[in-house]
Each structure stands twice: as structure tokens, then as C-alpha cells.
Design an enzyme around this catalytic site. Structure first.
Site, PDB file in Angstrom:
ATOM      1  N   HIS A  47       1.203  -1.632  -0.321  1.00 17.70           N
ATOM      2  CA  HIS A  47      -0.096   0.375   0.005  1.00 17.70           C
ATOM      3  C   HIS A  47       0.395   0.850  -0.066  1.00 17.70           C
ATOM      4  O   HIS A  47       0.846   2.242  -0.479  1.00 17.70           O
ATOM      5  CB  HIS A  47      -0.761  -0.380   1.168  1.00 17.70           C
ATOM      6  CG  HIS A  47      -1.660   0.711   0.907  1.00 17.70           C
ATOM      7  ND1 HIS A  47      -3.083   0.796   1.264  1.00 17.70           N
ATOM      8  CD2 HIS A  47      -1.643   2.324   1.790  1.00 17.70           C
ATOM      9  CE1 HIS A  47      -3.787   2.543   0.716  1.00 17.70           C
ATOM     10  NE2 HIS A  47      -3.180   3.135   1.075  1.00 17.70           N
ATOM     11  N   GLU A  69      -2.384  -5.439  -3.773  1.00 17.67           N
ATOM     12  CA  GLU A  69      -2.560  -5.202  -2.721  1.00 17.67           C
ATOM     13  C   GLU A  69      -4.207  -5.600  -2.862  1.00 17.67           C
ATOM     14  O   GLU A  69      -4.572  -6.230  -1.555  1.00 17.67           O
ATOM     15  CB  GLU A  69      -2.923  -3.267  -2.970  1.00 17.67           C
ATOM     16  CG  GLU A  69      -3.573  -2.682  -1.292  1.00 17.67           C
ATOM     17  CD  GLU A  69      -3.892  -0.935  -1.977  1.00 17.67           C
ATOM     18  OE1 GLU A  69      -3.065  -0.334  -0.781  1.00 17.67           O
ATOM     19  OE2 GLU A  69      -3.489  -0.792  -3.237  1.00 17.67           O
ATOM     20  N   ASN A 381      23.497 -26.384  -3.442  1.00 16.97           N
ATOM     21  CA  ASN A 381      24.247 -27.382  -3.483  1.00 16.97           C
ATOM     22  C   ASN A 381      23.873 -28.658  -1.970  1.00 16.97           C
ATOM     23  O   ASN A 381      23.125 -29.628  -2.493  1.00 16.97           O
ATOM     24  CB  ASN A 381      26.045 -26.772  -3.326  1.00 16.97           C
ATOM     25  CG  ASN A 381      26.977 -28.041  -4.252  1.00 16.97           C
ATOM     26  OD1 ASN A 381      26.638 -28.604  -5.203  1.00 16.97           O
ATOM     27  ND2 ASN A 381      27.365 -28.728  -3.012  1.00 16.97           N
TER      28      ASN A 381
END
Length: 800
Positions: A47, A69, A381
């Protein structure tokens, strides 16, 4: 900087700060959708960014955040459950938001990034048809609020306190659009006049939005979605809302940190100045020690000591304070990993949980910027090769959800970042076989390799255990980059692993790269600084404890055989000084590798400031930089990684330079073959000595002070048989000169005769200690001087 640029700068700083933690919060929200406070925080970010970007006319960013929003608003009203698929779209929109902010930072505009696909997905999630208007259309309705201006008087009488959350948000949106339209009109007028200037900053809009945000929070218990289109029930909702509306109000007041933003260049400059101050402090301490030794017992020494102590203390405190201003919490790096783990879990079809600890641990800004990439490679990894699939884990009796732990903590002058996983662990035999297949090691090396050394194979360039190349791993270019980057930071990597249980990897990194603790060592007349982080221990050994195996020097250190190399052989330092019966060995450690570095002397531990060698000298193998010692001399800083690599090519060499014949001289055939140096700062005294010795027919060389005499000696132009040395001289006195001369193998047995007016017993004793063999006091007879010289140079009688 004009007003627009100033506001834009504030907007970018604030937006980047808001967005920084968004990934982590969204992943946390996915795991705990009931956390309304977290959801409200995320909604407020969207917002606030939307409000500010709308005010600054960044239409694409406003368009995207508006639809974000909408989704978050439905979620916090309980009308939408955040499934992993919905979260994928929200995270995609966050990535686009970051990209737009970066574009705005670079170009001051948000053009060039297409958000339409993502906006369509967000629109479909909120129940739309996915045909949301393009951002350009967003600006079109702006004139509409102007038409409603006659109703403005009525709005003043509106009771905002008793409005439903939906009506309140609609009112805010309307006011925002009005403000935007007015502002655009003003800007167009000013543009026509010449320069682009904004009259009003966006703060009022930003403030009004957050204040109204907490109010919708209690609306979750209302199960009916009806209030969205129907504002007619306004009078009923306040009664239901009032009891809970107070809850957010308690959280609203927050203590505002008193902070100031400073340009990084200023901090860097300040750090450089502190470095110079530390060098000056070291030099001051050295000068103080010299003065204490020379003027022992003098009254002013106590006062001088106090001043030096205070300067040293304040400098240290100032250095720590400035270093802290450059420190950043490592949490800034850790924040991106929850999102990464979440995405990798879905991509690899595994269940992985990330546990973070020590996010508040602080590191120098320059290191925080460099450490991110190595950690990304290690964690990817661990996800791909370490953690098993849920089916494999259940079959092994493990929990189907794998865990990766990431924690940071301080250990002395280092920070340790530890990455643990409870996956399959490293199989030593498999690592060796893969390395043999790829030709990275020989069979002989594989047989003699310890478990720790085998773990280190994963850092070899081109090494990979992946069966196929994927977007996550398999190309064999990840872990060797990790090792290179960590070593660039003067750090080391330590691996522990147990097959079937998991792997633990520790990265040990210095807190700062500007000022470090180092061990100063001496080699002949040279000094070197070895970073203390790489020094495991120092030992003193006799030469009998050094053995030669296959052309390499080794020694037994407790239960292991340690490879040895003399630092003089690596840097090709000529051995001209006297060799002692004992040697000092500095044991260096880098990951699983160890090396014994033989040095002549251990000077001690010192705080050093790292200076670059400049464009002409940079890139010298084995040298990481330089520093200035307390006595003003320059010391090279050893690059331990390169040094250990260079040591592999150095063969065993004897510690004593057998070619140096100490004091040996050729057979004399005439009187002029004898050479004597006269060292005295008084020209009159030098002339008297010359007149006394000239009748012998020997060669005479003169020097005006100790420093000049030492330079003549080092030049090697003459083979001296004796030196007559005055004690009181500028630059270098006779005692110091004698001490320096006796360091050389070549002049170990050179007769040094003191010729001075100082007759005290302590002076004579000091002369003997420094290497003088005779002490002639002024005034003296010329015959006596000639007889002393003849005796000491073994002058043959037939030459008289």
C-alpha cells in the site's frame, strides 16, 4: 539536486528498505497463513509503495502494486487462502516490483518492464477475468474525481471513525486520485514554464494510509463477502468493529530510531584516515620504547608514557567505533534464503526447511557484499545434492522434511558462518572415484588422501557429483568459485560430513579487510606479515629435527608429518646473515592443508593496516599487500593461499648457507692487500687515525657515520680485515653498527675496535655485548693504535 530528485531519492531508499524483508515475510506467511499481523505488515508495504509511486506518477509500478494490494486485502479479510500457487504469483510480483524500483533508480522512470502477465494472474486470483487495464489506462480516470468536487463539502461531514473498512479504503483511493490529478495539473503548468518542480512531498499520503491500515484487521471474523459491493451497511459495522479496533492502536506507537544516512564514500575515507592513525600509533609506541631505553631513569619518561598510553587507547576506541559504523548485520544476506529454499523445494520436489540463527551478527560492509554469492552456491548445493527426496528420507527412517541450518557467530577476530544439512552426507569413495574419472587427481593421491582432504575435492574446478546438468547444478563451476571468493576475503572453509547423517560447512572470515592482526616474522634483513587467521601455531625446533624425504624438507609435529619450506626460498631472499642452531616454524592452516614455514625470527603480533601495492606492483604472486611498521619501514603482507601453492614447487635447501665463508680472506701478498675502515663523524679524528696507519702501507676506507659504514660494507666493494669505530655518531651509533655487522655470516669474525672518549665501565660492557673485541680510549698514541691494528689483522712483519 532539484526537489523532484530529492523526493525520488527518499522514495527509493524507503521502498528498498520496505521490500528488503518482503521475500522472507511472504515465505513465513505461507507457512502460517493465520498470522494476521504479518499479513497486515505485508499489505502495508504494498500500500505504501503504491501510494508513493502513484504520487510520483510511476504508473507501471502503481498498476502492479494496486493488484498486489487487492490480493493481499482479500487474504487479510479471510476471503482468500494463500496456497503455494497463489504465493508463486505474489512472489513473482515482488520480483517485478524490485526490478521496477531498480529501473527507477537507474533511469528515473519505470518504463521497459512488462508487468501485464503478472497483473493478469493477480486479477484472476481476485476473481477477475485476467483482463486488467494496461498501466497507461490507470491515469485516464484521473479527471473523474474533479467532477465530484461539488460534493467536497459533504465529505467534510463524513464520519470516518464509523465507516466500514471497505468504505474507508474507497474514500482513501478517491482522495488519492484527486490529489494525483491536482498534482499532475500543477506539474504540467510548471513544465510549460520551464523546470520540473514538485510542490508537495508525498509524506501526508503515506502517513494517512498506514494509520488506516490496522482498522480493517478485525474484519476477518465477518464471514460474508457482501460488504465489498454494498456500502449501505455502514451503520452496523462500527458496533462490531469497535471492541477490536483498539488492538492495533496499542501497536501503533513505535520508537523511532535516531539515524542519519551517510554516503559510503565518507565512511571509506574515514576508515582510511583511521588506518593512518593506527600506523602513527604503532610508530609512536616504537619511538617511545627507543626513548625509554636511551634515557632510562629520566623524569619526563613517566609523563611521556602516560601520553602514549592515552593516544593508544583513544586510537583503538576510535578505530572500533569507525569499524562499527561500517558494520552491517549478516541478516541482510540471510534474508534472501527463505525465498530461495522455498523456490528450490518446489522445483526439486523436496520438502526443505530453513533454520536461521545469528542474523544480528555484524560484518564489515565490504564483506557482507562479497559473501552472498558463495552462500547461494553452498545452499543450492545442499538442496540439490545433500537433502534427499521425501521418499528416500522416509525409507532411511528420517523425517520427510529435510533441514538446512544457517547460523553466524563470532569467534575471536573472525566470524563463522555455519551451513548444516541433515541430508545424505559426503561419500569419500564416491568423491575419489569421480575425481579420478575427471582426471582431477592421480590414483597415488587418492590412496594417500585423508577423509578431510577427500571432502576438499568438491572445490576442484569441474568437479560435480550430479548425474545430469540441471538449472540448479551439475556444471561443476559452483563450489570452486566459493573457495576462490572465500580465500579472496582471507577466509578458510572447513567441512565435516558423516555418510547418511549430513554435512556441516564452516566459513571463517575476518571481521574486516582494512585492519587485521598479523604475525610479523623476520627473514635475513626482510620482514613479512602473515595474517594471524591463517596461523595455527609457532614452534621452535633444532636443525636435527628436519628431515629430507623425496627432495622435500619435513618434520614430525606430534602425530603428523608436516611439510616444511623456508620463506627465503619462496621469495628468493639471499641468505647473508648468520644462521642460528635453532629454527622457528610458523604452522599455516588453510582448510584441510597445512604447511610449516621456516623463518629466522619471530618479531611478534601486531595490528596492521593493509595497503594496496598500486597498479605497477599489484599481482605479485605470494604478496597480498603491504603495511608500514612502527619504525617506518615497509613490510609485505603474505598471501597465504598463493604461498601454499608456491611452496609445492620449492625443493629442500640447507638452512645454513655453506657457500658463505665467514671471515675467510685470500692470502695476502703485499701490505696494500689489507683493508681497514675508519668510522668517525669527526674529520679531525679520521685524519689522525689515517696518519697513524698510513706508514703501514695498508688500504684505508673512511665513513662519516655508522649508516654510511654499513652501506659500504653491504656494497661488497672491499674485503675488510678490521674496522675502527667511534661510538658517538649521528644516524647510527657505534654500538648499533657493531650489532648489525655481526648479523652477517661474512663478517662474523671481523675484528671491530672501538675508538672513543667514553671510558665508563658500562660503556665498555655494552661495547663487548655488541661485538667489539678491543676498546681504545681517546687520547691515544699513534704507535699504540698501529700496534692494535697490526695485531688484529695478523699483519706480516716482512711488509714493514
Amino acid at each position: 539536486m532539484d526537489e523532484f530528485q530529492e523526493i525520488l531519492q527518499d522514495f527509493l531508499v524507503e521502498s528498498f528498505e520496505l521490500v528488503e524483508k518482503l521475500d522472507e515475510d511472504l515465505v513465513e506467511l505461507e507457512n502460517d497463513p493465520e498470522d494476521l499481523e504479518l499479513l497486515n505488515g505485508i499489505f502495508r508495504v504494498a500500500h505504501t509503495v503504491k501510494g508513493a509511486s502513484s504520487f510520483l506518477n510511476f504508473d507501471v509500478l502503481t498498476h502492479l502494486t494496486h493488484h498486489m494490494e487487492d490480493v493481499l486485502n482479500k487474504a487479510r479479510h479471510g476471503e482468500l487462502v494463500l496456497t503455494p500457487d497463489i504465493m508463486d504469483v505474489i512472489l513473482e510480483s515482488v520480483d517485478l516490483m524490485k526490478a521496477l524500483l531498480e529501473t527507477i533508480r537507474d533511469t528515473s522512470a519505470d518504463a521497459g518492464i512488462d508487468v501485464s502477465d503478472c497483473v493478469a494472474k493477480l486479477d484472476r486470483i481476485t476473481g477477475g477475468k485476467g483482463t486488467a487495464a494496461k498501466p497507461e489506462v490507470v491515469a485516464a480516470p484521473e479527471p473523474e474525481p474533479v467532477a465530484e468536487e461539488p460534493a467536497q463539502e459533504e465529505e467534510d461531514d463524513l464520519d470516518y471513525d464509523n465507516m466500514s473498512p471497505e468504505d474507508l479504503e474507497a474514500e482513501i483511493e478517491k482522495l488519492l486520485q484527486q490529489r494525483q490529478a491536482e498534482d499532475k495539473a500543477k506539474r504540467e503548468a510548471k513544465l510549460a514554464a520551464g523546470e520540473e518542480v514538485l510542490a508537495a512531498p508525498p509524506e501526508p499520503v503515506e502517513e494517512s494510509a498506514p494509520k488506516s491500515e490496522p482498522e480493517p484487521e478485525p474484519s476477518k471474523p465477518k464471514a460474508t463477502p457482501a460488504p465489498t459491493p454494498a456500502p449501505a451497511t455502514t451503520t452496523e459495522s462500527p458496533k462490531a468493529e469497535d471492541p477490536k479496533a483498539a488492538a492495533p492502536a496499542k501497536r501503533a506507537p513505535a520508537t523511532v530510531e535516531q539515524t542519519i544516512r551517510v554516503d559510503v564514500k565518507r565512511l571509506d575515507h574515514l576508515m582510511n584516515l583511521i588506518g593512518e592513525l593506527v600506523l602513527a600509533k604503532n610508530r609512536l609506541i616504537k619511538i617511545n620504547d627507543d626513548v625509554e631505553e636511551r634515557y632510562e631513569g629520566e623524569e619526563f619518561l613517566e609523563e611521556l608514557n602516560q601520553v602514549v598510553s592515552i593516544v593508544s587507547l583513544v586510537t583503538t576506541d576510535l578505530q572500533i567505533a569507525v569499524m562499527k559504523t561500517r558494520m552491517l548485520p549478516i541478516g541482510k544476506v540471510f534474508n534472501k534464503f527463505p525465498r530461495m529454499i522455498r523456490d528450490l523445494s518446489r522445483e526439486l520436489n523436496k520438502k526443505i526447511e530453513l533454520e536461521l540463527a545469528g542474523e544480528d551478527t555484524e560484518l564489515d560492509k565490504s564483506i557482507v557484499e562479497e559473501i552472498g554469492d558463495p552462500l547461494v552456491h553452498i545452499i543450492r548445493n545442499s538442496c540439490d545434492h545433500g537433502i534427499e527426496t521425501p521418499e528416500e528420507r522416509i525409507a532411511k527412517g528420517k523425517d520427510e522434511t529435510g533441514t538446512i541450518g544457517l547460523k553466524a557467530y563470532n569467534e575471536g577476530n573472525q566470524i563463522v558462518i555455519q551451513i548444516d544439512d541433515d541430508g545424505k552426507g559426503l561419500d569419500v569413495n564416491m568423491l575419489k572415484n569421480k575425481s579420478l574419472e575427471k582426471g582431477l587427481i592421480t590414483e597415488k593421491e587418492a590412496d594417500s588422501m585423508s577423509e578431510k582432504e577427500a571432502f576438499g575435492l568438491i572445490f576442484k574446478p569441474g568437479f560435480s557429483t550430479a548425474a545430469a546438468v540441471t538449472s540448479v547444478s551439475g556444471r561443476g563451476v559452483g563450489m570452486d568459485v566459493v573457495k576462490t571468493n572465500i580465500e579472496k576475503l582471507n577466509g578458510i572453509i572447513d567441512i565435516d560430513s558423516e555418510l547418511g547423517v549430513g554435512t556441516s560447512m564452516k566459513l571463517k572470515i575476518p571481521l574486516t579487510l582494512a585492519i587485521i592482526q598479523a604475525l610479523l616474522v623476520g627473514v635475513q634483513e626482510e620482514y613479512y606479515a602473515i595474517p594471524l587467521a591463517s596461523v595455527l601455531e609457532t614452534v621452535r625446533i633444532s636443525k636435527d629435527e628436519i628431515y629430507t624425504v623425496e627432495g622435500r624438507s619435513v618434520m614430525r609435529l606430534r602425530d603428523e608429518v608436516l611439510s616444511l619450506v623456508h620463506i627465503g626460498d619462496i621469495f628468493e631472499v639471499e641468505r647473508i646473515l648468520d644462521a642460528n642452531e635453532h629454527a622457528y616454524v610458523v604452522v599455516l592452516g588453510l582448510g584441510t592443508s597445512k604447511l610449516g614455514l621456516i623463518v629466522d625470527t619471530l618479531v611478534g603480533q601486531e595490528e596492521i593496516v593493509i595497503k594496496s601495492l598500486g597498479d605497477y606492483l599489484k599481482g605479485i604472486e605470494g604478496v597480498a599487500g603491504a603495511t608500514i611498521r612502527g619504525d617506518g619501514g615497509v613490510t609485505l603482507i603474505v598471501d597465504v593461499v598463493a604461498l601454499m601453492q608456491m611452496a609445492k614447487d620449492v625443493k629442500a635447501t640447507p638452512l645454513i648457507d655453506t657457500s658463505a665463508e665467514a671471515g675467510a680472506s685470500a692470502e695476502k701478498s703485499k701490505a696494500s692487500d689489507y683493508t681497514v675502515m675508519i668510522v668517525d663523524d669527526s674529520k679531525t679524528d679520521r685524519t689522525i687515525m689515517r696518519k697513524a696507519l698510513e706508514p703501514l702501507g695498508i688500504t684505508l676506507v673512511e665513513a662519516a657515520d655508522g649508516q654510511e659504514a654499513l652501506n659500504v660494507l653491504k656494497s661488497g666493494d672491499h674485503n675488510f680485515d678490521c674496522m675502527l669505530i667511534d661510538i658517538e655518531m649521528p644516524r647510527m651509533d657505534g654500538y648499533t653498527l657493531a650489532t648489525e655487522i655481526k648479523k652477517y655470516n661474512k663478517y662474523k669474525n671481523l675484528p671491530l675496535v672501538a675508538v672513543t672518549s667514553r671510558t665508563g665501565k658500562s660503556d665498555r660492557m655494552r661495547g663487548v655485548e655488541s661485538g667489539m673485541i678491543e676498546y681504545i680510549t681517546k687520547p691515544y698514541s699513534t704507535d699504540y693504535l698501529a700496534s692494535v691494528v697490526q695485531r688484529n689483522i695478523n699483519f706480516k712483519a716482512e711488509f714493514l
